[in-house]
Design a protein around this motif. Sequence first.
Motif, PDB file in Angstrom:
ATOM      1  N   GLY A  52     -41.906   4.166 -25.995  1.00 10.08           N
ATOM      2  CA  GLY A  52     -42.804   3.162 -26.556  1.00 10.08           C
ATOM      3  C   GLY A  52     -42.183   1.783 -26.571  1.00 10.08           C
ATOM      4  N   LEU A  53     -40.922   1.704 -26.974  1.00 11.94           N
ATOM      5  CA  LEU A  53     -40.243   0.410 -26.997  1.00 11.94           C
ATOM      6  C   LEU A  53     -40.025  -0.135 -25.585  1.00 11.94           C
ATOM      7  CD1 LEU A  53     -37.638   0.993 -29.849  1.00 11.94           C
ATOM      8  CD2 LEU A  53     -39.747  -0.332 -29.928  1.00 11.94           C
ATOM      9  N   THR A  54     -39.723   0.757 -24.639  1.00  9.48           N
ATOM     10  CA  THR A  54     -39.557   0.332 -23.253  1.00  9.48           C
ATOM     11  C   THR A  54     -40.863  -0.224 -22.701  1.00  9.48           C
ATOM     12  OG1 THR A  54     -37.839   1.998 -22.903  1.00  9.48           O
ATOM     13  CG2 THR A  54     -38.889   1.088 -20.935  1.00  9.48           C
ATOM     14  N   GLY A  55     -41.958   0.481 -22.940  1.00  5.35           N
ATOM     15  CA  GLY A  55     -43.260  -0.003 -22.491  1.00  5.35           C
ATOM     16  C   GLY A  55     -43.625  -1.335 -23.120  1.00  5.35           C
ATOM     17  N   MET A  56     -43.300  -1.495 -24.410  1.00 12.11           N
ATOM     18  CA  MET A  56     -43.608  -2.750 -25.084  1.00 12.11           C
ATOM     19  C   MET A  56     -42.769  -3.905 -24.534  1.00 12.11           C
ATOM     20  SD  MET A  56     -44.175  -1.438 -29.008  1.00 12.11           S
ATOM     21  CE  MET A  56     -43.571  -2.929 -29.685  1.00 12.11           C
ATOM     22  N   VAL A  57     -41.507  -3.668 -24.265  1.00 11.13           N
ATOM     23  CA  VAL A  57     -40.636  -4.735 -23.751  1.00 11.13           C
ATOM     24  C   VAL A  57     -41.077  -5.157 -22.354  1.00 11.13           C
ATOM     25  CG1 VAL A  57     -38.291  -5.231 -22.951  1.00 11.13           C
ATOM     26  CG2 VAL A  57     -38.649  -4.195 -25.181  1.00 11.13           C
ATOM     27  N   ILE A  58     -41.301  -4.184 -21.476  1.00  3.63           N
ATOM     28  CA  ILE A  58     -41.706  -4.518 -20.110  1.00  3.63           C
ATOM     29  C   ILE A  58     -43.096  -5.154 -20.110  1.00  3.63           C
ATOM     30  CG2 ILE A  58     -42.217  -3.576 -17.830  1.00  3.63           C
ATOM     31  CD1 ILE A  58     -40.056  -1.477 -18.370  1.00  3.63           C
ATOM     32  N   GLY A  59     -44.011  -4.636 -20.921  1.00  6.69           N
ATOM     33  CA  GLY A  59     -45.335  -5.237 -21.021  1.00  6.69           C
ATOM     34  C   GLY A  59     -45.276  -6.656 -21.553  1.00  6.69           C
ATOM     35  N   GLY A  60     -44.410  -6.895 -22.525  1.00  7.40           N
ATOM     36  CA  GLY A  60     -44.238  -8.243 -23.044  1.00  7.40           C
ATOM     37  C   GLY A  60     -43.686  -9.202 -22.007  1.00  7.40           C
ATOM     38  N   LEU A  61     -42.759  -8.718 -21.181  1.00  4.57           N
ATOM     39  CA  LEU A  61     -42.221  -9.554 -20.108  1.00  4.57           C
ATOM     40  C   LEU A  61     -43.281  -9.880 -19.066  1.00  4.57           C
ATOM     41  CD1 LEU A  61     -38.712  -7.913 -19.577  1.00  4.57           C
ATOM     42  CD2 LEU A  61     -39.211 -10.136 -20.597  1.00  4.57           C
ATOM     43  N   VAL A  62     -44.127  -8.912 -18.754  1.00  3.63           N
ATOM     44  CA  VAL A  62     -45.208  -9.158 -17.794  1.00  3.63           C
ATOM     45  C   VAL A  62     -46.179 -10.189 -18.350  1.00  3.63           C
ATOM     46  CG1 VAL A  62     -47.220  -8.090 -16.694  1.00  3.63           C
ATOM     47  CG2 VAL A  62     -45.026  -6.930 -16.630  1.00  3.63           C
ATOM     48  N   VAL A  63     -46.544 -10.052 -19.620  1.00  2.00           N
ATOM     49  CA  VAL A  63     -47.467 -11.004 -20.236  1.00  2.00           C
ATOM     50  C   VAL A  63     -46.844 -12.393 -20.305  1.00  2.00           C
ATOM     51  CG1 VAL A  63     -48.630 -11.577 -22.405  1.00  2.00           C
ATOM     52  CG2 VAL A  63     -48.752  -9.263 -21.514  1.00  2.00           C
ATOM     53  N   ALA A  64     -45.552 -12.466 -20.622  1.00  2.00           N
ATOM     54  CA  ALA A  64     -44.891 -13.765 -20.718  1.00  2.00           C
ATOM     55  C   ALA A  64     -44.769 -14.443 -19.354  1.00  2.00           C
ATOM     56  CB  ALA A  64     -43.506 -13.597 -21.338  1.00  2.00           C
ATOM     57  N   ALA A  65     -44.614 -13.659 -18.300  1.00  2.00           N
ATOM     58  CA  ALA A  65     -44.445 -14.229 -16.962  1.00  2.00           C
ATOM     59  C   ALA A  65     -45.772 -14.533 -16.279  1.00  2.00           C
ATOM     60  CB  ALA A  65     -43.629 -13.273 -16.095  1.00  2.00           C
ATOM     61  N   ALA A  66     -46.879 -14.038 -16.802  1.00  2.00           N
ATOM     62  CA  ALA A  66     -48.181 -14.240 -16.167  1.00  2.00           C
ATOM     63  C   ALA A  66     -48.590 -15.705 -16.234  1.00  2.00           C
ATOM     64  CB  ALA A  66     -49.228 -13.364 -16.838  1.00  2.00           C
ATOM     65  N   GLU A  67     -49.058 -16.215 -15.106  1.00  2.00           N
ATOM     66  CA  GLU A  67     -49.488 -17.608 -15.044  1.00  2.00           C
ATOM     67  C   GLU A  67     -50.999 -17.745 -15.048  1.00  2.00           C
ATOM     68  OE1 GLU A  67     -47.607 -19.293 -11.649  1.00  2.00           O
ATOM     69  OE2 GLU A  67     -45.594 -18.909 -12.410  1.00  2.00           O
ATOM     70  N   GLY A  68     -51.699 -16.641 -15.135  1.00  2.00           N
ATOM     71  CA  GLY A  68     -53.157 -16.689 -15.135  1.00  2.00           C
ATOM     72  C   GLY A  68     -53.717 -15.579 -15.988  1.00  2.00           C
ATOM     73  N   GLY A  69     -54.999 -15.527 -16.067  1.00  2.00           N
ATOM     74  CA  GLY A  69     -55.675 -14.527 -16.880  1.00  2.00           C
ATOM     75  C   GLY A  69     -55.981 -13.262 -16.102  1.00  2.00           C
ATOM     76  N   PRO A  70     -56.874 -12.453 -16.642  1.00  2.00           N
ATOM     77  CA  PRO A  70     -57.254 -11.209 -15.957  1.00  2.00           C
ATOM     78  C   PRO A  70     -57.878 -11.495 -14.592  1.00  2.00           C
ATOM     79  CG  PRO A  70     -58.008 -11.197 -18.226  1.00  2.00           C
ATOM     80  CD  PRO A  70     -57.496 -12.574 -17.945  1.00  2.00           C
ATOM     81  N   GLY A  71     -57.502 -10.685 -13.612  1.00  2.00           N
ATOM     82  CA  GLY A  71     -58.054 -10.828 -12.272  1.00  2.00           C
ATOM     83  C   GLY A  71     -57.275 -11.746 -11.360  1.00  2.00           C
TER      84      GLY A  71
END
Length: 141
Positions: free
Chosen positions: A89-108
């Motif tokens: 759970g913590l691994t998924g949260m950390v990697i998911g947080g990194l993906v969200v932080a690195a995203a430059e756009g919204g859904p799609g």
Amino acid sequence: MSARHLFTAAAAALLGGFGLATPAAAHVSTRSAATVDAYTLTTGRLVGTAAALVALAGVVIGALALARSAGRVGNGSGRRGALVALAAGLTGMVIGGLVVAAAEGGPGTGYGIVGGFAALAIGLIAAGLGWLALARSRRTV
């Protein structure tokens, strides 16, 4: 299949996905963001999805560990499964947080923000189940 095997398979799939995504990332990086459609598997989408799957494996393992700690399934206390669920759970949260932080756009847009947010939510559930199963296993010992 034990929790160790499931966690090892999830980790191998995550690491293998990075190796397979490298040629795809080189191909995608030459195109503009406007040409990425809904069906293109970008690196961000792959990482976000893999993080969500690791977190989902943590939810399954956490639910099984919680059932074991309550004495419903098997004869073990579920302590090992609780720790694996907490780690997944913590691994998924950390990697998911990194993906969200690195995203430059919204859904799609191809940055994997939907998978990142899903990994955050599912990882939180997995960590909660692992924590609850760990607390119950300590109480019964």
